[in-house]
Design a protein around this motif. Structure first.
Motif, PDB file in Angstrom:
ATOM      1  N   ILE A  17      44.280   7.268  28.218  1.00  0.00           N
ATOM      2  CA  ILE A  17      44.446   8.683  27.907  1.00  0.00           C
ATOM      3  C   ILE A  17      44.004   9.534  29.088  1.00  0.00           C
ATOM      4  N   LEU A  18      42.871   9.182  29.691  1.00  0.00           N
ATOM      5  CA  LEU A  18      42.363   9.941  30.829  1.00  0.00           C
ATOM      6  C   LEU A  18      43.359   9.935  31.988  1.00  0.00           C
ATOM      7  N   LYS A  19      43.939   8.762  32.256  1.00  0.00           N
ATOM      8  CA  LYS A  19      44.916   8.662  33.341  1.00  0.00           C
ATOM      9  C   LYS A  19      46.112   9.564  33.066  1.00  0.00           C
ATOM     10  N   ASP A  20      46.611   9.504  31.833  1.00  0.00           N
ATOM     11  CA  ASP A  20      47.777  10.316  31.471  1.00  0.00           C
ATOM     12  C   ASP A  20      47.484  11.803  31.575  1.00  0.00           C
ATOM     13  N   GLU A  21      46.372  12.213  30.983  1.00  0.00           N
ATOM     14  CA  GLU A  21      46.063  13.636  30.911  1.00  0.00           C
ATOM     15  C   GLU A  21      45.684  14.213  32.270  1.00  0.00           C
ATOM     16  N   ILE A  22      44.990  13.417  33.094  1.00  0.00           N
ATOM     17  CA  ILE A  22      44.650  13.893  34.437  1.00  0.00           C
ATOM     18  C   ILE A  22      45.922  14.077  35.253  1.00  0.00           C
ATOM     19  N   SER A  23      46.841  13.136  35.109  1.00  0.00           N
ATOM     20  CA  SER A  23      48.113  13.237  35.820  1.00  0.00           C
ATOM     21  C   SER A  23      48.869  14.491  35.407  1.00  0.00           C
ATOM     22  N   ILE A  24      48.928  14.739  34.101  1.00  0.00           N
ATOM     23  CA  ILE A  24      49.609  15.935  33.594  1.00  0.00           C
ATOM     24  C   ILE A  24      48.915  17.200  34.074  1.00  0.00           C
ATOM     25  N   SER A  25      47.560  17.174  34.035  1.00  0.00           N
ATOM     26  CA  SER A  25      46.784  18.343  34.433  1.00  0.00           C
ATOM     27  C   SER A  25      46.994  18.672  35.901  1.00  0.00           C
ATOM     28  N   VAL A  26      47.024  17.642  36.750  1.00  0.00           N
ATOM     29  CA  VAL A  26      47.227  17.858  38.189  1.00  0.00           C
ATOM     30  C   VAL A  26      48.608  18.458  38.443  1.00  0.00           C
ATOM     31  N   ASN A  27      49.609  17.949  37.727  1.00  0.00           N
ATOM     32  CA  ASN A  27      50.978  18.456  37.903  1.00  0.00           C
ATOM     33  C   ASN A  27      51.101  19.919  37.489  1.00  0.00           C
ATOM     34  N   LYS A  28      50.277  20.325  36.512  1.00  0.00           N
ATOM     35  CA  LYS A  28      50.354  21.697  35.999  1.00  0.00           C
ATOM     36  C   LYS A  28      49.381  22.642  36.681  1.00  0.00           C
ATOM     37  N   LEU A  29      48.579  22.125  37.591  1.00  0.00           N
ATOM     38  CA  LEU A  29      47.497  22.913  38.175  1.00  0.00           C
ATOM     39  C   LEU A  29      47.975  24.203  38.812  1.00  0.00           C
ATOM     40  N   ASN A  30      49.135  24.135  39.457  1.00  0.00           N
ATOM     41  CA  ASN A  30      49.636  25.324  40.156  1.00  0.00           C
ATOM     42  C   ASN A  30      50.594  26.148  39.316  1.00  0.00           C
ATOM     43  N   LYS A  31      50.790  25.742  38.068  1.00  0.00           N
ATOM     44  CA  LYS A  31      51.682  26.489  37.185  1.00  0.00           C
ATOM     45  C   LYS A  31      50.867  27.449  36.333  1.00  0.00           C
ATOM     46  N   SER A  32      51.326  28.636  36.199  1.00  0.00           N
ATOM     47  CA  SER A  32      50.609  29.655  35.433  1.00  0.00           C
ATOM     48  C   SER A  32      51.101  29.664  34.004  1.00  0.00           C
ATOM     49  N   GLU A  33      50.190  29.499  33.049  1.00  0.00           N
ATOM     50  CA  GLU A  33      50.519  29.567  31.635  1.00  0.00           C
ATOM     51  C   GLU A  33      49.744  30.740  31.033  1.00  0.00           C
ATOM     52  N   GLN A  34      50.447  31.815  30.719  1.00  0.00           N
ATOM     53  CA  GLN A  34      49.785  33.020  30.264  1.00  0.00           C
ATOM     54  C   GLN A  34      49.878  33.168  28.751  1.00  0.00           C
ATOM     55  N   TYR A  35      48.776  33.570  28.149  1.00  0.00           N
ATOM     56  CA  TYR A  35      48.758  33.818  26.715  1.00  0.00           C
ATOM     57  C   TYR A  35      49.666  35.010  26.406  1.00  0.00           C
ATOM     58  N   PRO A  36      50.563  34.851  25.430  1.00  0.00           N
ATOM     59  CA  PRO A  36      51.469  35.964  25.105  1.00  0.00           C
ATOM     60  C   PRO A  36      50.695  37.128  24.479  1.00  0.00           C
ATOM     61  N   ILE A  37      50.590  38.226  25.190  1.00  0.00           N
ATOM     62  CA  ILE A  37      49.841  39.375  24.717  1.00  0.00           C
ATOM     63  C   ILE A  37      50.660  40.130  23.671  1.00  0.00           C
ATOM     64  N   LYS A  38      50.066  40.348  22.523  1.00  0.00           N
ATOM     65  CA  LYS A  38      50.749  41.083  21.458  1.00  0.00           C
ATOM     66  C   LYS A  38      50.732  42.577  21.765  1.00  0.00           C
ATOM     67  N   LYS A  39      51.761  43.255  21.321  1.00  0.00           N
ATOM     68  CA  LYS A  39      51.791  44.696  21.431  1.00  0.00           C
ATOM     69  C   LYS A  39      51.777  45.257  20.012  1.00  0.00           C
ATOM     70  N   TYR A  40      50.653  45.827  19.636  1.00  0.00           N
ATOM     71  CA  TYR A  40      50.491  46.295  18.264  1.00  0.00           C
ATOM     72  C   TYR A  40      51.078  47.683  18.050  1.00  0.00           C
ATOM     73  N   LEU A  41      51.605  47.859  16.846  1.00  0.00           N
ATOM     74  CA  LEU A  41      52.177  49.127  16.434  1.00  0.00           C
ATOM     75  C   LEU A  41      51.434  49.648  15.214  1.00  0.00           C
ATOM     76  N   THR A  42      51.408  50.962  15.050  1.00  0.00           N
ATOM     77  CA  THR A  42      50.828  51.550  13.847  1.00  0.00           C
ATOM     78  C   THR A  42      51.893  51.542  12.748  1.00  0.00           C
ATOM     79  N   ILE A  43      51.484  51.819  11.519  1.00  0.00           N
ATOM     80  CA  ILE A  43      52.440  51.888  10.413  1.00  0.00           C
ATOM     81  C   ILE A  43      53.494  52.955  10.681  1.00  0.00           C
TER      82      ILE A  43
END
Length: 250
Positions: A17-43
């Motif tokens: 598992i460590l080998k797999d996940e470290i490999s995946i993590s290294v491949n994604k290191l330079n990729k930006s994954e941003q949390y989708p920010i919600k835009k709230y509305l009033t009633i």
């Protein structure tokens, strides 16, 4: 030569598992994954956007459990979350052709919920989740340090009180009140308070569901029970995985 690990041993599983996940993590290191920010509305804004009256919007949040957040007494809604309920109302009005809001059906679901046995989470899935989260935190920490990004903390979005107030369509004093009186998650650096957006979103969602559930609203009771069950399962799975990890080191 070290002793070859059995393909059935816990140590071998952990190593794989460590080998797999470290490999995946290294491949994604330079990729930006941003949390989708919600835009709230009033009633009022939702009413203007959908053409549905404010009183109906408010009733939909209650009788149809339309997703929203309560910031003290103020209701805010995310446009993407309410699409399904709004479309259903426009098409069917207050009728319920699919019996999604049938009281007897909902009550039966609640009564039978805890009796339902779901497939147990496999130990390797639990370990992968823990390791993946830790590696994600580590890689994000490296990226944030290198970029000197002050708006991200372990891959999460950090807001000042003023920024949180703007995001949740309220005032800074209300955010302070939510922290001191209601226990909204936060952290302090010296005398300044900060809000982790993802934690605040989850907190307000749960507190909104709880406020309706304690009033006896059957639809929100179903939502709260699901939230409670999911949290309990996560905690149990996490503790079991940590125990196995600890035992494997001795």
């Amino acid at each position: 030569m070290g002793e070859k690990l059995s393909s059935y041993s816990f140590e071998y599983l952990l190593e794989s598992i460590l080998k797999d996940e470290i490999s995946i993590s290294v491949n994604k290191l330079n990729k930006s994954e941003q949390y989708p920010i919600k835009k709230y509305l009033t009633i009022k804004e939702v009413s203007s956007l959908t053409g549905i009256g404010s009183s109906v919007i408010r009733q939909l949040t209650l009788s149809r459990a339309m997703p929203h957040r309560k910031v003290k007494s103020r209701i805010i809604l995310d446009e993407n979350e309410i699409i399904e309920t709004i479309e259903s109302y426009k098409k069917f009005g207050w009728t319920d052709p699919d019996k999604n809001w049938d009281v007897k059906t909902v009550q039966s679901e609640i009564d039978n919920f805890q009796k339902t046995k779901e497939e147990p989470t496999m130990i390797d899935e639990i370990l992968r989740k823990i390791i993946r989260e830790e590696l994600a935190s580590f890689s994000n920490e490296i990226k944030n340090y290198a970029k000197k990004d002050k708006e991200s903390y372990y891959g999460r979005t950090v807001l000042t009180i003023k920024e949180a107030a703007n995001h949740f369509r309220t005032s800074p004093s209300t955010i302070y009140s939510l922290i001191k009186e209601d226990g909204m998650p936060h952290f302090k650096i010296y005398s300044r308070h900060y809000i982790v957006l993802e934690e605040a979103e989850a907190f307000l969602w749960r507190e909104t569901a709880r406020s309706y559930a304690v009033e006896g609203n059957i639809y929100w009771q179903r939502i709260l029970q699901r939230l409670d069950w999911e949290e309990k399962e996560r905690n149990v799975a996490y503790e079991k995985a940590l125990k196995r990890l600890e035992d494997s080191t001795f």
